[in-house]
Write a protein that holds these residues in place. Sequence first.
Motif, mmCIF file in Angstrom:
data_model
loop_
_atom_site.group_PDB
_atom_site.id
_atom_site.type_symbol
_atom_site.label_atom_id
_atom_site.label_comp_id
_atom_site.label_asym_id
_atom_site.label_seq_id
_atom_site.Cartn_x
_atom_site.Cartn_y
_atom_site.Cartn_z
ATOM 1 N N ASP A 1 0.838 -1.279 -0.083
ATOM 2 C CA ASP A 1 -0.089 0.018 0.097
ATOM 3 C C ASP A 1 0.973 1.235 0.077
ATOM 4 O O ASP A 1 0.272 2.471 -0.353
ATOM 5 C CB ASP A 1 -0.916 -0.064 1.349
ATOM 6 C CG ASP A 1 -1.847 -1.240 1.309
ATOM 7 O OD1 ASP A 1 -2.183 -1.577 0.050
ATOM 8 O OD2 ASP A 1 -2.325 -1.473 2.197
ATOM 9 N N LEU A 2 2.159 1.083 0.151
ATOM 10 C CA LEU A 2 3.129 2.428 0.412
ATOM 11 C C LEU A 2 3.316 2.750 -1.091
ATOM 12 O O LEU A 2 3.380 2.080 -2.046
ATOM 13 C CB LEU A 2 4.290 1.918 0.793
ATOM 14 C CG LEU A 2 4.295 1.532 2.421
ATOM 15 C CD1 LEU A 2 5.478 1.191 2.811
ATOM 16 C CD2 LEU A 2 3.621 2.330 3.225
ATOM 17 N N THR B 1 15.234 3.885 -2.522
ATOM 18 C CA THR B 1 13.715 3.688 -2.941
ATOM 19 C C THR B 1 13.119 3.890 -1.415
ATOM 20 O O THR B 1 13.408 3.049 -0.287
ATOM 21 C CB THR B 1 13.343 2.671 -3.550
ATOM 22 O OG1 THR B 1 14.130 2.574 -4.866
ATOM 23 C CG2 THR B 1 12.030 2.541 -3.713
ATOM 24 N N ILE B 2 12.034 4.639 -1.118
ATOM 25 C CA ILE B 2 11.366 4.793 0.147
ATOM 26 C C ILE B 2 10.045 4.467 -0.317
ATOM 27 O O ILE B 2 9.242 4.810 -1.037
ATOM 28 C CB ILE B 2 11.594 6.175 0.448
ATOM 29 C CG1 ILE B 2 13.037 6.550 0.695
ATOM 30 C CG2 ILE B 2 10.751 6.537 2.009
ATOM 31 C CD1 ILE B 2 13.308 8.019 1.089
ATOM 32 N N GLY B 3 9.510 3.884 0.925
ATOM 33 C CA GLY B 3 7.966 3.586 0.881
ATOM 34 C C GLY B 3 7.360 4.794 1.596
ATOM 35 O O GLY B 3 7.769 4.802 3.053
ATOM 36 N N VAL B 4 6.302 5.442 1.267
ATOM 37 C CA VAL B 4 5.672 6.468 1.811
ATOM 38 C C VAL B 4 4.225 6.189 1.950
ATOM 39 O O VAL B 4 3.625 6.058 1.137
ATOM 40 C CB VAL B 4 5.899 7.948 1.352
ATOM 41 C CG1 VAL B 4 5.352 9.045 1.969
ATOM 42 C CG2 VAL B 4 7.501 8.008 0.989
ATOM 43 N N SER B 5 3.841 6.328 3.287
ATOM 44 C CA SER B 5 2.257 6.148 3.674
ATOM 45 C C SER B 5 1.516 7.519 3.130
ATOM 46 O O SER B 5 1.910 8.540 3.239
ATOM 47 C CB SER B 5 2.086 5.888 4.870
ATOM 48 O OG SER B 5 0.673 5.831 5.300
ATOM 49 N N THR C 1 5.207 12.611 5.664
ATOM 50 C CA THR C 1 6.471 13.333 6.015
ATOM 51 C C THR C 1 7.550 12.411 6.517
ATOM 52 O O THR C 1 8.641 12.614 6.930
ATOM 53 C CB THR C 1 6.456 14.247 7.418
ATOM 54 O OG1 THR C 1 5.602 13.484 8.339
ATOM 55 C CG2 THR C 1 5.356 15.483 6.840
ATOM 56 N N HIS C 2 7.100 10.906 6.687
ATOM 57 C CA HIS C 2 7.958 9.981 7.122
ATOM 58 C C HIS C 2 7.957 8.766 6.002
ATOM 59 O O HIS C 2 6.902 8.554 5.520
ATOM 60 C CB HIS C 2 7.464 9.368 8.518
ATOM 61 C CG HIS C 2 7.571 10.090 9.476
ATOM 62 N ND1 HIS C 2 8.656 10.807 10.255
ATOM 63 C CD2 HIS C 2 6.328 10.872 10.196
ATOM 64 C CE1 HIS C 2 8.181 11.784 11.117
ATOM 65 N NE2 HIS C 2 7.075 11.934 11.113
ATOM 66 N N GLY C 3 9.244 8.115 6.176
ATOM 67 C CA GLY C 3 9.140 7.074 5.033
ATOM 68 C C GLY C 3 9.997 5.803 5.657
ATOM 69 O O GLY C 3 10.453 5.854 6.711
ATOM 70 N N LEU C 4 9.954 4.745 4.848
ATOM 71 C CA LEU C 4 10.685 3.358 5.105
ATOM 72 C C LEU C 4 11.547 3.238 3.936
ATOM 73 O O LEU C 4 11.063 3.043 2.785
ATOM 74 C CB LEU C 4 9.759 2.331 5.174
ATOM 75 C CG LEU C 4 10.101 1.038 5.749
ATOM 76 C CD1 LEU C 4 10.449 1.069 7.405
ATOM 77 C CD2 LEU C 4 8.995 0.154 5.832
#
Length: 73
Positions: free
Chosen positions: A5-6, A54-58, A63-66
């Motif tokens: 879903d990110l 590569t970042i997964g963002v909700s 403002t925050h990612g994984l």
Amino acid sequence: MAKDDLANLEGTVTEARGGGHFVVRLENGHTLTAKLGGAMRRFRIRVISGDRVTIGVSPYDPTHGLILYRHKN
């Protein structure tokens, strides 16, 4: 939230902070904080300033990612 879903975005790590947190500048110019994903911690993949990631963002908190992947070059 599931990892599927990110929203996947690409950026460059500009600063490494303590506790596995990083400041990442996205390709569109926005800056956000990100932390290492579980597989990155498990396999001890090192991330330093200047790495492309590569970042997964909700969609609920952009403002925050994984950090999901560190690119080779």
